[in-house]
Design an enzyme around this catalytic site. Sequence first.
Site, short mmCIF file in Angstrom:
data_model
loop_
_atom_site.label_atom_id
_atom_site.label_comp_id
_atom_site.label_asym_id
_atom_site.label_seq_id
_atom_site.Cartn_x
_atom_site.Cartn_y
_atom_site.Cartn_z
N GLY A 102 36.65 38.45 48.68
CA GLY A 102 37.66 39.32 48.07
C GLY A 102 37.42 40.79 48.37
N PRO A 103 38.38 41.62 47.96
CA PRO A 103 38.31 43.04 48.27
C PRO A 103 37.35 43.81 47.37
CG PRO A 103 40.25 42.57 46.94
CD PRO A 103 39.60 41.24 47.22
N HIS A 124 29.23 41.28 23.94
CA HIS A 124 28.60 40.61 25.08
C HIS A 124 28.83 41.36 26.39
CE1 HIS A 124 27.15 37.41 27.65
NE2 HIS A 124 26.80 36.72 26.58
N PRO A 154 42.05 45.89 37.16
CA PRO A 154 41.86 45.77 35.70
C PRO A 154 41.32 44.43 35.24
CG PRO A 154 44.21 45.75 36.29
CD PRO A 154 43.46 46.17 37.51
N TRP A 155 41.35 43.43 36.11
CA TRP A 155 40.75 42.15 35.74
C TRP A 155 39.28 42.07 36.16
CZ3 TRP A 155 45.29 41.86 38.98
CH2 TRP A 155 45.01 41.92 40.35
N GLY A 156 38.78 43.14 36.80
CA GLY A 156 37.39 43.20 37.17
C GLY A 156 37.02 42.22 38.27
#
Length: 506
Positions: free
Chosen positions: A164-165, A82, A170-172
């Site tokens: 947000g920045p 997905h 790594p959490w995208g």
Amino acid sequence: MQQLVECVPNFSEGRNTAVYTAIADAIRSVRGVNVLDVSADPDHNRTVVTFVGSPTDVEEAAFRGIAKSAELINLDHHEGEHPRIGATDVCPFIPIRDVTIDDCIAMANRLGERVGAELGMAVYLYGNAAKRPERETLSAIRKGQYELWKSEVETNPDREPDFGPAKAKPWGATVIGVRPFLVAYNLYLNTHKVELADKISRTIRFSSGGLRYVQAKGFLVDGQAQVSMNLTNFEKTSIPQVQEMVRREAARYGLTITKAELVGMIPQKALMESAKYYLQLDDLVMDEQVLEYRLQETETEADSTPYAFLEAVASKKPTPGGGSVAALAGALAASLAQMVAGLTVDRKKYAEVQEQVTAVLDEATSLREKLTLAIAEDAAAFDAVMAAYRNKELSASEREAQVQKATIGAAEVPLRVAQHSHQAAQLAADVAKIGNINAVTDATAGVLLAQAAVETAVLNVKINATSVNNKQLIASWQQDMDKLTQETAVLVQQTKAVAAERGGFA
């Protein structure tokens, strides 16, 4: 009736049971949220969690789920069928009952701002909440998936997040939005040739000239080709319409549908419309012919008496006790202020006070939710003190430190209850003066309940303070308690006089 919002976040993990269970548990940790379904797909490597609750509870649960996914999922090591852009890939809000699209848009904005600020995560808004027209569709935001996003987010202005920045982590990123009810629906074909599922998908999906409100893509799942679909408005493009078009297209290649798969929840109405179509019940105009529907209509409204809570208080167990009852009394006070304000807004007779009453309505709603949560918080705080005393694994000094910490916590909960209840008293007193005259005694009852909550909560602070060693902290508590009890007592006398005058029994 209680306001209900549905949230259906999709998390980029469907193989590690411990990970998606921990995320679901983080969502469940919010009291008042009901997790209806956790659907994990190892091939897609994706889990869909469906939960409902009040707007405030759902918003908090969504935040906790997003935070936990960022902690446990690393997109640099993620693979799956997905498309995805983040650990929490998408988090939509869907209005269910007594909630509008605009209410959900406000939720999406609040959550997006909080996720960006507290978690340092890039957030994009989509659907009805989109701030840019080009971001209304999820596929546009997710173009190129995590890998392309990671390479472009810091340099491409089109990738600038709404909150947000603009940093690759790594959490995208996460995509938060608002949409109508979506049916996630997959059809399997009797072939392993995924390219044929792709051809069929291109024919039926709207973006390629197919059916409106249909998104589709071909996948290979367990060696079987799958037409994976999202029906974004099942009332305008029905399930039978989609099913039959897939069936006809599959027949062109000598294929048949072997089975269907539902991901997440589906409204009963969608199934009813499918039943009518396939059973050719053209004369079934009214759902009253369906037994369960008819029974629902004839049933009286459910008894709202809180029997379970009353029985729990009456039991021999120490919790819930006086502290929880104080929180309940405060919540009832805020509820009465909210009710009277609700009976006043949008009434021509009270047009001059609309702004003040609307403010009372909003504040009372927030206070009621806070005090309702405190019912369980008080019991949990007491249990924490007992657990500290019984912890035999600690040294005497360590146990004493833990007991002190837990006891301070057990005092701070009722102190907050007293503070919130005093605020509820003030709101009820305010609306008693300017609100619907027919409900002036209801507002007064709110002030009286708030006083009971303040006085009871103060007793709980005092009894816990006897075991606290920090004298400076106790002095601060005492100062607050004296002020709260005195000011609330004044509000009681003032509001009784208002009720007598406005009610005509002075």
